[in-house]
Design a protein around this motif. Structure first.
Motif, PDB file in Angstrom:
ATOM      1  N   SER A 104       3.031   9.281  -0.103  1.00  0.00           N
ATOM      2  CA  SER A 104       2.408   8.221  -0.923  1.00  0.00           C
ATOM      3  C   SER A 104       2.893   8.248  -2.364  1.00  0.00           C
ATOM      4  O   SER A 104       2.131   8.006  -3.309  1.00  0.00           O
ATOM      5  CB  SER A 104       0.877   8.352  -0.874  1.00  0.00           C
TER       6      SER A 104
ATOM      7  N   TYR B 271       0.831  -1.205   0.000  1.00  0.00           N
ATOM      8  CA  TYR B 271       0.000   0.000   0.000  1.00  0.00           C
ATOM      9  C   TYR B 271       0.871   1.263   0.000  1.00  0.00           C
ATOM     10  O   TYR B 271       0.627   2.224   0.732  1.00  0.00           O
ATOM     11  CB  TYR B 271      -0.973   0.010   1.181  1.00  0.00           C
TER      12      TYR B 271
ATOM     13  N   ASN C  99       4.387   3.833 -10.152  1.00  0.00           N
ATOM     14  CA  ASN C  99       2.968   4.193 -10.251  1.00  0.00           C
ATOM     15  C   ASN C  99       2.346   3.819 -11.588  1.00  0.00           C
ATOM     16  O   ASN C  99       1.470   4.504 -12.104  1.00  0.00           O
ATOM     17  CB  ASN C  99       2.784   5.690  -9.985  1.00  0.00           C
TER      18      ASN C  99
ATOM     19  N   HIS D 209      -1.795   4.473  -7.528  1.00  0.00           N
ATOM     20  CA  HIS D 209      -2.335   5.287  -6.437  1.00  0.00           C
ATOM     21  C   HIS D 209      -3.842   5.443  -6.520  1.00  0.00           C
ATOM     22  O   HIS D 209      -4.489   5.906  -5.576  1.00  0.00           O
ATOM     23  CB  HIS D 209      -1.660   6.664  -6.412  1.00  0.00           C
TER      24      HIS D 209
ATOM     25  N   GLY E  31      -4.044  -2.131  -1.643  1.00  0.00           N
ATOM     26  CA  GLY E  31      -4.657  -1.609  -2.859  1.00  0.00           C
ATOM     27  C   GLY E  31      -4.909  -2.743  -3.833  1.00  0.00           C
ATOM     28  O   GLY E  31      -4.068  -3.631  -3.993  1.00  0.00           O
TER      29      GLY E  31
ATOM     30  N   GLN F  60       1.213   2.842  -2.880  1.00  0.00           N
ATOM     31  CA  GLN F  60       0.580   3.597  -3.956  1.00  0.00           C
ATOM     32  C   GLN F  60       1.555   3.910  -5.089  1.00  0.00           C
ATOM     33  O   GLN F  60       1.365   4.859  -5.833  1.00  0.00           O
ATOM     34  CB  GLN F  60      -0.071   4.879  -3.425  1.00  0.00           C
TER      35      GLN F  60
END
Length: 866
Positions: free
Chosen positions: A420, A119, A143, A216, A188, A121
């Motif tokens: 993040s 997590y 990402n 994210h 996530g 992101q």
């Protein structure tokens, strides 16, 4: 338009629409109660303990609309595994496309889960199941900008088709994921489904295709508790046997038998040192199943880039990479490790040589890790062997000569996520150390080579805008001959007479250089743009473990693109872009400037057409005269287009065509490539890619010599023809048993005439830059294959023809997950020579008669897992 006005226009255009981030969905999982048999049916009672997740939305071709088919999923877990079941409904199951491919082929209908188990992101693990039972797995980083398909974890999957559509069941060991050591977890997750026949993609968590980033924006998985990070332990020994056959050379004692036998053993391992740190280890690796590099002819002064194909260096390569600026330039280029030896036996008495084909890698280790605070890092160390070549001299006496010293490579990369992943700071370091690089041309190698780098990637305004800042430094040490060789190498040519900002120093034992990049732009929306500058100082040296084409360059550039992803009346998607760049050297001389516009349209029948034009306004080369003065070329125009039919059909065709016209007709280039893809069966695919090009350059460098105290540089007109074709056939007997063939015939010829000496290479008048040599001054010696100008300037016949055929046939059987049997047959045949008159008919007949080296190989691996 001035550069300032151009950048200001891009900034104003950035004020276009801002996509709003969707509210994050959540799914609540539960501990597995009861057994689950992974059979693709989802009929075990354990699945009844959790609710279905669903309500997928359209992602492509239209965003946030109701998909044509529904999709639902369930997730369970226990102390060792994560269980995922996906029900892909289909109102017409007979039309489900069950195409097969190799692992990571991603063909036909498929479903996928992405898991951001840390997590953070920024990174995630992707698991894909095609309806035909083919696995796909990728490590997602940055990402969503990088998807590494070389990551091959151990996991289990089955599928089935029924009257409602199809089902995929996953069983993913927690040892293949990385997550924090805590009681309760939030991960996530994202699900994606591809409906092949409509080329439709839908996702569980809505993500606008124009949004900046991917990971994210995932939805959330809740309900996991009481699990502990698993320490991964996988050991994979291998044994290989090979026989190599070739045409006998009775007079050559190294090739008089026509056959060689080889055997080898080694081991690969993946060891979880802690829950956050993994060690990848290889001892005496073998890459016999890897395809050969495609054939190419290089008439430039610079190095050629070839992609990495060796599995150990491919997996996780994106963790260590650190791009500098321009093309393939990078602080880390794994092909430097275990490549061809750098030396070659010297001496007028050398008659025959038994040269090692590559430098043996004695061992390599790669440690990677990421903790719960967003700190990720990787360190790779590799040690290569000292290589010895056998030599027979003109008297028949044998001896050995060292052609590669012991070498140690260290590459390290670290990154820290902040907020993040909105901000990422990183650092890089590499070191190459050689022992015993004395004798023959090994003395030209560096004793030590260091490079360092730092980078900052910052996003703001909900990640819609961002900038990248990179800085790099290199330092090499060695004997005066090695540093002199570095200064005079094609990347630098410090010796060129008009180089007024860097002097050649033959006494140096060190050389330093720097590089930097800054780019700022808008990263989301239909309209995107970026402006930037980068530089590479004259002393930059990266080619010990990196890749560097040319130094002494400052590059300013801007790029903007407008894309229409939503279908319109005539198009399924559209893109329009503009690119401008200017290059200068460190003396402030503008070496190149130009601009490009290109367009692309995909139609509703899935055909694609793209076209573009690049205009060179100015061109000056500091390298083409191989250490001589800079030479100025006229401008030119390049036009290109491509057409691709529907790639979803069993038969698809693609065509590319390009033309380049140089002002004053100083150069011309034209060519085309055809790509044919045919799938006669769901389990079989055939692709054929012929290429042809015709090039003419009236200012091609040939040679330079000192005549009566004056350096003369010889140019000529070269007419080059190149023909090649790549044939690839894949047949899947089962998802885990494949037959693969790749073959490439390659033919090239070059004919030189219209010889000329350089006169005033930067004259404002094109015809004053050179002086033609009257044919009466030129003589040719056919026995020595040499030309002479006025009996003084003697040079080898530059005409060439090259005929090559390379092929690989591989049977790959993954008989249990992670354990593989390879049967390989490879062929490599080459013939090249010079002749005063090259005829294509001779080249093609040589291809038919080409006697190559055939290698037959058996490789067996077995993976032990704990």
């Amino acid at each position: 338009m001035t550069k300032i006005a151009f950048m200001a226009s891009l900034a104003l255009l950035s004020l276009c629409s801002f996509a709003q981030e969707e509210a994050k969905k959540t799914y609540n999982t539960s501990w597995r109660e009861g057994e689950i048999l992974i059979d693709g049916k989802m009929d075990d009672t354990a699945w009844e303990n959790v609710e279905w997740g669903g309500d997928f939305v359209g992602h492509e071709p239209e965003y946030n609309v109701k998909p044509s088919q529904e999709t639902q999923f369930k997730i369970l877990y226990d102390a060792k595994y994560l269980y995922v079941g996906i029900r892909a409904y289909d109102s017409d199951p007979e039309k489900i496309v069950k195409r097969m491919s190799r692992r990571d082929g991603f063909d036909g209908d498929w479903v996928e889960i992405n898991i951001d188990s840390y997590y953070d992101q920024r990174s995630a693990f992707s698991f894909t199941a095609s309806v035909s039972g083919v696995k796909g797995d990728e490590y997602i980083s940055n990402n969503g900008d990088n998807w590494d398909a070389t990551w091959d974890p151990i996991w289990y999957m089955k599928t089935s088709v029924d009257d409602l559509g199809w089902i995929a069941e996953f069983k993913i060991p927690l040892s293949q994921l990385r997550f924090a050591n805590k009681e309760n977890h939030v991960w996530g997750i994202q699900f994606t489904r591809r409906l092949f026949r409509k080329e439709e993609r839908s996702t569980w968590q809505p993500v606008n295709p124009t949004a900046p980033g991917w990971v994210h924006l995932f939805g959330e998985l809740h309900g996991i508790s009481g699990i502990k990070p698993q320490k991964q332990l996988e050991v994979q020994p291998y044994v290989v046997g090979a026989v190599q056959s070739y045409q006998k050379e009775p007079e050559n004692p190294f090739r008089d038998s026509g056959r060689e036998l080889e055997a080898n053993i080694g081991v690969d391992a993946k060891i979880g040192i802690t829950s956050d740190i993994t060690l990848d280890l290889t001892v005496n690796p073998d890459f016999g199943q890897v395809e050969a590099d495609p054939s190419r002819v290089n008439l430039s002064a610079f190095r050629l880039f070839f992609r990495e194909q060796r599995p150990f260096f491919l997996e996780g390569n994106n963790i260590l990479t650190f791009p500098t600026s321009g093309g393939q330039n990078n602080l880390y280029y794994s092909r430097r490790i275990g490549g061809r030896p750098n030396g070659y036996p010297e001496g007028d008495d050398v008659e025959y040589v038994d040269m090692p084909k590559q430098t043996r890698i004695l061992g390599a280790a790669k440690i990677t890790g990421k903790n719960s605070k967003g700190f990720s890092w990787g360190v790779m160390e590799s040690f290569t062997n000292r290589e010895i070549a056998g030599v027979v001299d003109t008297l028949g006496v044998r001896r050995e000569e060292k052609v590669e010293p012991y070498t140690n490579y260290i590459v390290a990369r670290a990154q820290q996520d902040i907020q993040s992943g909105k901000t990422v700071v990183g650092a890089f370091y590499s070191n190459v150390s050689r022992v015993g690089n004395a004798g023959n041309d090994l003395s030209l190698l560096h004793d030590q080579a260091h490079s360092t780098g730092f980078d900052l990637d910052h996003n703001f305004k909900d990640r819609k805008y961002g900038f990248i800042l990179r800085g790099m430094f290199s330092h090499v040490e060695g004997s005066p001959p090695s540093i002199h060789n570095t200064q005079t190498a094609p990347e630098r040519f410090f010796q060129r007479p008009n180089n007024r900002h860097r002097e050649l120093d033959s006494t140096r034992t060190q050389l330093q250089g720097t590089a930097g990049t800054f780019a700022f732009g808008k990263r989301s929306g239909n309209w995107q743009w970026v402006v930037g500058t980068n530089y590479r100082s004259p002393g930059l040296s990266l080619n010990d473990v990196g890749f560097l084409v040319q130094t002494d360059n400052i590059n300013n550039w801007g790029y903007t693109q407008y894309r229409v992803i939503k279908p319109t009346k005539y198009f399924r998607s559209q893109k329009y872009s503009f690119h401008f760049e200017q290059n200068l050297d460190f003396g402030g001389v503008e070496t190149r400037s130009g601009g490009e516009v290109n367009f692309g349209w995909q139609f509703h029948n899935f055909w694609y057409f793209g076209t573009g034009t690049w205009v060179d306004f100015k061109q000056i080369s500091n390298a083409d005269l191989r250490g001589g003065p800079a030479i100025q070329y006229p401008g030119g125009v390049n036009y290109y287009y491509e057409l691709q039919t529907n790639q979803r059909k069993k038969l698809s065709v693609g065509f590319e065509n390009w033309y380049y016209w140089g002002d004053y007709d100083f150069t011309q280039s034209r060519g085309g490539s055809l790509s044919l893809y045919y799938r006669p069966l769901d389990a079989m695919s055939v692709s054929l890619s012929p290429n042809i090009s015709f090039d003419k350059n009236t200012l091609q460098y040939v040679d330079h010599q000192d005549l009566n105290g004056k350096m003369e540089y010889l140019l000529a007109q070269v007419k080059q023809e190149t023909y090649s074709m790549s044939l690839r056939v894949n047949y899947n007997i089962t998802p885990n048993l494949t037959l693969e063939f790749w073959g490439q015939p390659f033919l090239a010829k070059g004919e030189y005439d219209a010889f000329k000496f350089v006169k005033d290479p930067k004259s404002g008048q094109y015809k004053e830059r050179f002086a033609f040599i009257d044919q009466s001054r030129i003589s040719f010696d056919s026995e020595e294959s040499e030309y002479a100008i006025d009996e003084e300037f003697v040079f080898d016949d530059p005409d060439f023809n090259v005929v090559e055929f390379r092929s690989n046939f591989v049977m790959r059987w993954e008989y249990i997950p992670g354990s593989t049997l390879f049967l390989v047959w490879s062929n490599n045949g080459t013939n090249s020579n010079q002749s005063e008159n090259n005829q294509f008919g001779d080249l093609s007949s040589n291809l038919v008669r080409l006697n190559g080296t055939n290698t037959f190989l058996v490789k067996y691996t077995y993976r032990f897992i704990r």
